[in-house]
Design a protein around this motif. Sequence first.
Motif, PDB file in Angstrom:
ATOM      1  N   UNK A  44       0.860  -1.194   0.000  1.00  0.00           N
ATOM      2  CA  UNK A  44       0.000   0.000   0.000  1.00  0.00           C
ATOM      3  C   UNK A  44       0.893   1.240   0.000  1.00  0.00           C
ATOM      4  N   UNK A  45       0.823   2.070  -1.036  1.00  0.00           N
ATOM      5  CA  UNK A  45       1.695   3.253  -1.097  1.00  0.00           C
ATOM      6  C   UNK A  45       1.289   4.313  -0.081  1.00  0.00           C
ATOM      7  N   UNK A  46       2.272   4.841   0.630  1.00  0.00           N
ATOM      8  CA  UNK A  46       2.031   5.927   1.560  1.00  0.00           C
ATOM      9  C   UNK A  46       2.105   7.263   0.822  1.00  0.00           C
ATOM     10  N   UNK A  47       2.842   7.268  -0.277  1.00  0.00           N
ATOM     11  CA  UNK A  47       2.992   8.469  -1.101  1.00  0.00           C
ATOM     12  C   UNK A  47       2.636   8.153  -2.547  1.00  0.00           C
ATOM     13  N   UNK A  48       1.951   9.088  -3.206  1.00  0.00           N
ATOM     14  CA  UNK A  48       1.599   8.960  -4.625  1.00  0.00           C
ATOM     15  C   UNK A  48       1.879  10.284  -5.320  1.00  0.00           C
ATOM     16  N   UNK A  53      -0.669   9.701   0.429  1.00  0.00           N
ATOM     17  CA  UNK A  53      -1.908   8.950   0.209  1.00  0.00           C
ATOM     18  C   UNK A  53      -2.672   8.989   1.531  1.00  0.00           C
ATOM     19  N   UNK A  54      -3.589   9.944   1.662  1.00  0.00           N
ATOM     20  CA  UNK A  54      -4.227  10.210   2.959  1.00  0.00           C
ATOM     21  C   UNK A  54      -4.911   8.987   3.561  1.00  0.00           C
ATOM     22  N   UNK A  55      -5.363   8.084   2.717  1.00  0.00           N
ATOM     23  CA  UNK A  55      -6.084   6.926   3.224  1.00  0.00           C
ATOM     24  C   UNK A  55      -5.244   5.687   3.443  1.00  0.00           C
ATOM     25  N   UNK A  56      -3.924   5.838   3.471  1.00  0.00           N
ATOM     26  CA  UNK A  56      -3.077   4.638   3.519  1.00  0.00           C
ATOM     27  C   UNK A  56      -3.310   3.805   4.781  1.00  0.00           C
ATOM     28  N   UNK A  57      -3.449   4.457   5.925  1.00  0.00           N
ATOM     29  CA  UNK A  57      -3.622   3.703   7.173  1.00  0.00           C
ATOM     30  C   UNK A  57      -4.946   2.944   7.175  1.00  0.00           C
ATOM     31  N   UNK A 139       6.629  12.980   7.324  1.00  0.00           N
ATOM     32  CA  UNK A 139       7.252  11.898   6.557  1.00  0.00           C
ATOM     33  C   UNK A 139       6.500  10.580   6.684  1.00  0.00           C
ATOM     34  N   UNK A 140       5.732  10.406   7.749  1.00  0.00           N
ATOM     35  CA  UNK A 140       4.946   9.186   7.993  1.00  0.00           C
ATOM     36  C   UNK A 140       5.824   7.927   7.959  1.00  0.00           C
ATOM     37  N   UNK A 141       7.012   8.020   8.542  1.00  0.00           N
ATOM     38  CA  UNK A 141       7.874   6.849   8.595  1.00  0.00           C
ATOM     39  C   UNK A 141       7.434   5.865   9.675  1.00  0.00           C
TER      40      UNK A 141
END
Length: 237
Positions: A44-48, A53-57, A139-141
Amino acid sequence: MGVPTRTRLRFLITAQALDRNEGLRRINQLAGKDLRPLADQYGIPVWKNGHENKGWAGLVIEHYLGLPQNSRQEPDFPGWELKVVPLRRAANGELHVKESMAITMLEPAEVLASKFEDSHLYDKLRSVVVVSRIYESIEETHSILHAAAEFDLDNPKIFAQVKADYETIRAQIRAHGIESVTGDLGQLIQARTKGRGHGSSTRAFYARPIFVAHILNLQKLASMPKVVGDKLGTAVA
């Protein structure tokens, strides 16, 4: 290498049969765990295209529970809806809701034709599990799953206020059109633009942070002695 058809079918059947209590139990098994490695594991990409990607979680939790990705307006699981929201930790260690929670897209024709009890908004809110995660940085690491809370529209005051907010937005659309709807309408529910590049006519229903904090038991609404709205501006017992 693809997933065998038999495995995919078993995965789908399991998701379709998942009731809310079991879903809540499974989600809480992830409490304290970092969702970011799961995003990589599930592809699931966290960045696009340079944007988060706001809905990744949410997609991570859906995948974990066995729900195929979809964009339907019906509830995610039989009889219940899943939402994921980020929390910020203040300097004193307290957790606060970072932003409003998207509930469902606002289709003007559907809203005008439907009273609250027949609306997509009601379908999405009447039985929901809201999952909170810790937002650490842009960064959402890393993002630790905090907890999951179940919510029903069974409190008469909350139900009445959400209904009043819906009717206020509905009346605004009827009187002045969808483009007149702004985020300042509504006490617990608001309607505002959603996403990038969708144009000013595209709106979605959102739960305000104060409402999300109530759902998550972070900060309960103190009291709601009066319902605010065009149709329901009377006291609630």
